[in-house]
Enzyme design. Structure first.
Site, short mmCIF file in Angstrom:
data_model
loop_
_atom_site.label_atom_id
_atom_site.label_comp_id
_atom_site.label_asym_id
_atom_site.label_seq_id
_atom_site.Cartn_x
_atom_site.Cartn_y
_atom_site.Cartn_z
CB SER A 136 -79.52 35.08 78.09
OG SER A 136 -80.11 33.83 78.37
CG ASN B 174 -80.21 27.12 81.84
OD1 ASN B 174 -79.69 26.19 81.23
ND2 ASN B 174 -79.67 28.32 81.85
CG ASN C 165 -79.49 27.68 78.16
OD1 ASN C 165 -78.59 26.86 78.35
ND2 ASN C 165 -79.31 28.98 78.32
N GLY D 84 -74.50 36.13 68.98
CA GLY D 84 -74.66 37.02 70.11
C GLY D 84 -73.71 36.69 71.24
CB ALA D 85 -74.16 36.82 74.92
CG LEU D 86 -73.50 30.39 73.75
CD1 LEU D 86 -74.48 29.69 74.69
CD2 LEU D 86 -73.46 29.64 72.42
N GLY D 87 -72.85 32.66 70.84
CA GLY D 87 -72.28 32.29 69.55
C GLY D 87 -71.12 33.17 69.13
CE LYS E 171 -75.75 25.45 80.58
NZ LYS E 171 -76.63 26.62 80.55
N GLY F 150 -76.42 32.67 64.90
CA GLY F 150 -76.78 33.38 66.12
C GLY F 150 -75.52 33.86 66.80
#
Length: 311
Positions: free
Chosen positions: A263, A197, A106, A13-16, A193, A11
């Site tokens: 996200s 979230n 998350n 994307g923005a995080l990975g 967390k 994955g």
């Protein structure tokens, strides 16, 4: 564990993509599993715009699916939880027997699915405190923050303490310039967390706006705080006491945050499924089991479910 251990990012994307690229530049051996971006990244590389300085990987090691992944020592799960049905296929191919699965998603109970999909591998949970968006194929924009918290998964949810594996992976992140804090109790860290979230992902979607707008509107700000307090109550019913000063810190951190589109808001605007199961349904199921009333969280969840339905 040696410093030369191999990672694969599931994955990207923005995080990975962000953390994988940082680990690469920190000296780790990192591969990236890509889907729609594969051809673009093969031709153009991976690009990260960052408040801490831009960087890129001209020729990253990339994979297009389970069939061509080289098994790694550590598989970082950075997929949306809406794609966790793919883990049964991907994880056995991505991480060697005796290796590690690091779940950086998350919500609640994602580690259970990873452990079931990858028998014979140890599982860690990672919480990312990151403002980052994917703005195009192979193109990530890092806006703020970036630290991670790591905890060791146990099937019964009991605290594991700080393990050697956690320390080793934290060292890799720290060499990449990423602050890595270690949690003795993964479940407490997950609830902490969720304090952020649950209100901010959902409220940004329902009001189709950014975090700063929520914080600058007294009514919306108050509702975010009240939702936090409901989450705090469910955590307490599970034996995880979260001090009120932690809620204060979450509020002040959001005040200081750059104007941010979480996200879930980007998924909503892009017409993609929302991560409602792990972030809302699972915590509400625990609330029901513990007989804790969460009217604001439940109302938010129901509004999100309505918005998530195709029209």
């Amino acid at each position: 564990m040696s410093a030369s251990r191999r990672y694969v990012i599931i994955g990207s994307g923005a995080l990975g993509g962000y953390y994988g690229a940082r680990l690469h530049h920190g000296g780790a051996d990192v591969g990236f599993l890509l889907n729609s971006d594969f051809e673009h990244v093969a031709a153009n590389g991976l690009v990260v715009e960052s408040v801490d300085g831009d960087f890129s990987i001209a020729q990253p090691r990339i994979y297009s699916g389970a069939h061509d992944i080289e098994p790694a020592d550590i598989a970082v799960v950075a997929l949306k939880t809406t794609h966790n049905h793919l883990l049964a296929e991907l994880l056995p191919a991505a991480v060697r027997p005796g290796g590690i699965v690091l779940v950086m998603q998350n919500g609640l109970f994602m580690e259970d699915a990873a452990a079931a999909a990858a028998p014979g591998r140890e599982v860690l949970g990672g919480m990312a405190f990151l403002c980052s968006n994917k703005i195009g194929p192979g193109h990530i924009r890092h806006l703020d923050y970036g630290g991670v918290r790591l905890g060791h998964y146990t099937a019964d949810g009991s605290p594991s303490g700080v393990t050697e594996i956690m320390q080793a992976i934290a060292g890799d992140f720290q060499r990449a310039g990423i602050r890595a804090d270690l949690e003795e109790d993964l479940l407490t860290a997950r609830w902490k967390k969720l304090l952020w979230n649950i209100p901010y992902n959902g409220m940004c979607v329902v009001h189709d706006t950014t975090t700063d707008v929520l914080m600058n509107d007294p009514e919306l700000r108050g509702r975010c705080r009240a939702i936090m307090e409901e989450v705090q109550a469910v955590a307490a019913a599970c034996g995880r006491e979260i001090p009120t000063r932690f809620l204060d810190t979450m509020m002040s951190s959001t005040d200081a945050m750059a104007s941010y589109k979480p996200s879930m808001l980007l998924d909503f605007r892009g017409g993609r499924p929302l991560e409602l199961g792990a972030i809302y349904a699972n915590p509400l199921r625990v609330a029901d089991e513990k007989d804790v009333s969460c009217p604001l969280v439940r109302e938010l969840y129901e509004r999100l479910r309505e918005l998530d339905r195709p029209h």
